[in-house]
Design a protein around this motif. Structure first.
Motif, PDB file in Angstrom:
ATOM      1  N   ALA A 124      51.104  51.006  44.122  1.00  0.00           N
ATOM      2  CA  ALA A 124      50.528  50.698  45.272  1.00  0.00           C
ATOM      3  C   ALA A 124      49.270  51.823  45.511  1.00  0.00           C
ATOM      4  CB  ALA A 124      51.498  51.303  46.261  1.00  0.00           C
ATOM      5  N   ILE A 125      49.184  53.045  45.010  1.00  0.00           N
ATOM      6  CA  ILE A 125      48.213  53.872  44.971  1.00  0.00           C
ATOM      7  C   ILE A 125      47.109  53.235  44.011  1.00  0.00           C
ATOM      8  CG2 ILE A 125      47.378  56.140  44.277  1.00  0.00           C
ATOM      9  CD1 ILE A 125      50.200  57.314  45.015  1.00  0.00           C
ATOM     10  N   VAL A 126      47.279  52.995  42.721  1.00  0.00           N
ATOM     11  CA  VAL A 126      46.308  52.422  41.917  1.00  0.00           C
ATOM     12  C   VAL A 126      45.672  51.143  42.390  1.00  0.00           C
ATOM     13  CG1 VAL A 126      45.837  51.480  39.699  1.00  0.00           C
ATOM     14  CG2 VAL A 126      47.411  53.437  39.899  1.00  0.00           C
ATOM     15  N   VAL A 127      46.596  50.410  43.193  1.00  0.00           N
ATOM     16  CA  VAL A 127      45.786  49.373  43.740  1.00  0.00           C
ATOM     17  C   VAL A 127      44.840  49.575  44.928  1.00  0.00           C
ATOM     18  CG1 VAL A 127      46.265  47.203  45.222  1.00  0.00           C
ATOM     19  CG2 VAL A 127      47.689  47.550  43.314  1.00  0.00           C
ATOM     20  N   GLY A 128      45.200  50.775  45.640  1.00  0.00           N
ATOM     21  CA  GLY A 128      44.228  51.154  46.535  1.00  0.00           C
ATOM     22  C   GLY A 128      43.153  51.707  45.921  1.00  0.00           C
ATOM     23  N   TRP A 129      42.932  52.153  44.874  1.00  0.00           N
ATOM     24  CA  TRP A 129      41.684  52.653  44.273  1.00  0.00           C
ATOM     25  C   TRP A 129      40.701  51.525  44.003  1.00  0.00           C
ATOM     26  CZ3 TRP A 129      44.512  55.902  40.179  1.00  0.00           C
ATOM     27  CH2 TRP A 129      45.007  56.935  40.596  1.00  0.00           C
ATOM     28  N   LEU A 130      41.396  50.390  43.739  1.00  0.00           N
ATOM     29  CA  LEU A 130      40.578  49.134  43.170  1.00  0.00           C
ATOM     30  C   LEU A 130      40.170  48.187  44.434  1.00  0.00           C
ATOM     31  CD1 LEU A 130      42.748  48.111  39.975  1.00  0.00           C
ATOM     32  CD2 LEU A 130      40.792  49.553  40.206  1.00  0.00           C
ATOM     33  N   THR A 131      40.724  48.472  45.394  1.00  0.00           N
ATOM     34  CA  THR A 131      40.267  47.561  46.524  1.00  0.00           C
ATOM     35  C   THR A 131      39.203  48.007  47.604  1.00  0.00           C
ATOM     36  OG1 THR A 131      42.097  48.202  47.848  1.00  0.00           O
ATOM     37  CG2 THR A 131      42.370  46.320  46.755  1.00  0.00           C
ATOM     38  N   SER A 136      42.639  45.445  52.692  1.00  0.00           N
ATOM     39  CA  SER A 136      42.935  44.646  51.730  1.00  0.00           C
ATOM     40  C   SER A 136      43.858  45.233  50.670  1.00  0.00           C
ATOM     41  CB  SER A 136      41.571  44.445  50.819  1.00  0.00           C
ATOM     42  OG  SER A 136      40.631  43.764  51.580  1.00  0.00           O
ATOM     43  N   SER A 137      43.757  46.748  50.542  1.00  0.00           N
ATOM     44  CA  SER A 137      44.655  47.517  49.747  1.00  0.00           C
ATOM     45  C   SER A 137      46.024  47.560  50.152  1.00  0.00           C
ATOM     46  CB  SER A 137      44.374  49.088  50.022  1.00  0.00           C
ATOM     47  OG  SER A 137      45.397  49.828  49.255  1.00  0.00           O
ATOM     48  N   LEU A 138      46.240  47.422  51.555  1.00  0.00           N
ATOM     49  CA  LEU A 138      47.668  47.117  52.103  1.00  0.00           C
ATOM     50  C   LEU A 138      48.257  45.875  51.741  1.00  0.00           C
ATOM     51  CD1 LEU A 138      49.962  48.423  53.781  1.00  0.00           C
ATOM     52  CD2 LEU A 138      49.008  47.276  55.696  1.00  0.00           C
ATOM     53  N   PHE A 139      47.344  44.863  52.015  1.00  0.00           N
ATOM     54  CA  PHE A 139      47.717  43.431  51.524  1.00  0.00           C
ATOM     55  C   PHE A 139      48.247  42.952  50.332  1.00  0.00           C
ATOM     56  CE2 PHE A 139      46.601  39.174  50.282  1.00  0.00           C
ATOM     57  CZ  PHE A 139      47.342  38.297  50.971  1.00  0.00           C
ATOM     58  N   ILE A 140      47.342  43.713  49.316  1.00  0.00           N
ATOM     59  CA  ILE A 140      47.458  43.492  47.895  1.00  0.00           C
ATOM     60  C   ILE A 140      48.661  44.325  47.304  1.00  0.00           C
ATOM     61  CG2 ILE A 140      46.265  43.792  45.399  1.00  0.00           C
ATOM     62  CD1 ILE A 140      43.555  43.304  46.808  1.00  0.00           C
ATOM     63  N   SER A 141      48.872  45.703  47.819  1.00  0.00           N
ATOM     64  CA  SER A 141      49.902  46.376  47.390  1.00  0.00           C
ATOM     65  C   SER A 141      51.404  45.567  47.885  1.00  0.00           C
ATOM     66  CB  SER A 141      50.116  47.663  48.436  1.00  0.00           C
ATOM     67  OG  SER A 141      48.773  48.461  47.711  1.00  0.00           O
ATOM     68  N   TYR A 142      51.471  44.863  49.244  1.00  0.00           N
ATOM     69  CA  TYR A 142      52.519  44.336  49.630  1.00  0.00           C
ATOM     70  C   TYR A 142      52.772  42.948  48.677  1.00  0.00           C
ATOM     71  CZ  TYR A 142      53.896  47.057  53.680  1.00  0.00           C
ATOM     72  OH  TYR A 142      54.290  48.099  54.692  1.00  0.00           O
ATOM     73  N   LEU A 143      51.682  42.492  48.327  1.00  0.00           N
ATOM     74  CA  LEU A 143      51.679  41.033  47.738  1.00  0.00           C
ATOM     75  C   LEU A 143      52.250  41.297  46.297  1.00  0.00           C
ATOM     76  CD1 LEU A 143      51.311  37.989  47.626  1.00  0.00           C
ATOM     77  CD2 LEU A 143      48.849  38.543  46.859  1.00  0.00           C
ATOM     78  N   ALA A 148      56.766  41.322  42.445  1.00  0.00           N
ATOM     79  CA  ALA A 148      57.522  42.152  41.763  1.00  0.00           C
ATOM     80  C   ALA A 148      59.039  42.033  41.979  1.00  0.00           C
ATOM     81  CB  ALA A 148      57.110  43.442  41.420  1.00  0.00           C
ATOM     82  N   THR A 149      59.374  42.158  43.218  1.00  0.00           N
ATOM     83  CA  THR A 149      60.796  41.952  43.780  1.00  0.00           C
ATOM     84  C   THR A 149      61.468  40.793  43.411  1.00  0.00           C
ATOM     85  OG1 THR A 149      60.273  43.645  45.458  1.00  0.00           O
ATOM     86  CG2 THR A 149      62.308  42.588  45.757  1.00  0.00           C
TER      87      THR A 149
END
Length: 253
Positions: A124-131, A136-143, A148-149
């Protein structure tokens, strides 16, 4: 003094960044090992190489927790909010093997997913760097976490059900069940084991919590576009009004 504090903050952020990337890569190794074990039936948890690698991964997770606790300004608050990461970093499988305890293959299999909770946080942290923004960071992290789940649940469902459930012939059936269950639509595949039923309830609950987030994200995008369009038309009207004001003195002459 201010420059020194800024340099320290940047160094601390750089240390966190490196650790999170390493944790993410090691978590990918765990995902691959679990997948290979599931698809090929290779008992990774009985092999000394896998057990050693998994032990060192958990040790690194523990080191990351201790380092971030040391660098944190409010150590008590950090410990309270990140206590879960300490629990998931404990090498349970190595402890069980060392103590000579025995559990069912199902429990042994499920224990392997525990360290991935730490990897999910790092992802989630790495995705936050890339958005480009927080939404968008929250959405991509949740998605990403949702997918994954679903994948992990389908692996566990396949392991638990394929030998006793005639509706689960291959992994594709388990994956179909997972996607249909998380959408709360349901499928023709009904769990027959206790673990499968628990996974069915958890996935459905996860879907009910996650999908409203997608609706909120899409709504925020539409509102943002409408706001940009309104600002564009207001700017055009303002420019047109300025042009008319500039042309008015010429017309009066």
């Amino acid at each position: 003094m201010k420059t020194a504090l800024t340099d320290f903050a940047l160094q601390k952020r750089g240390i966190y960044g490196i650790l999170h990337v390493i944790i993410l890569l090691l978590s990918l190794f765990l995902v691959i090992s679990i997948s290979v074990d599931t698809f090929k039936g290779i008992p990774f948890y009985t092999q000394s190489l896998y057990m050693k690698v998994q032990l060192w991964i958990c040790i690194l997770f523990l080191f990351d927790f201790i380092l971030e606790l040391f660098l944190s300004k409010d150590k008590l608050r950090y410990f309270g909010t990140h206590f879960l990461f300490l629990l998931v970093a404990i090498p349970y499988q190595n402890i069980i093997a060392y103590m000579g305890w025995t559990f069912s293959p199902e429990i042994t299999y499920m224990l392997r997913f525990i360290p991935l909770v730490r990897g999910g946080y790092a992802m989630a942290i790495v995705v936050g760097w890339l958005t480009y923004n927080k939404a968008s960071s929250l959405f991509i992290s949740y998605l990403t976490m949702l997918l994954a789940t679903v994948y992990f649940a389908s692996l566990a469902f396949f392991v638990m059900e394929h030998k006793v459930n005639p509706l689960v012939v291959g992994y594709g059936d388990a994956l179909w069940w997972a996607f249909m269950d998380v959408t709360t639509v349901g499928s023709n595949i009904i769990a027959v084991t206790a673990t499968g039923r628990v996974l069915s309830v958890l996935l459905a609950a996860l879907g009910m919590m996650m999908f409203p987030i997608f609706t909120v994200y899409v709504t925020s995008l539409i509102q943002k576009k409408n706001k940009e369009k309104d600002e564009y038309y207001e700017q055009l009207a303002s420019e047109k009004q300025q042009q008319q004001q500039q042309q008015q003195p010429v017309a009066d002459k």
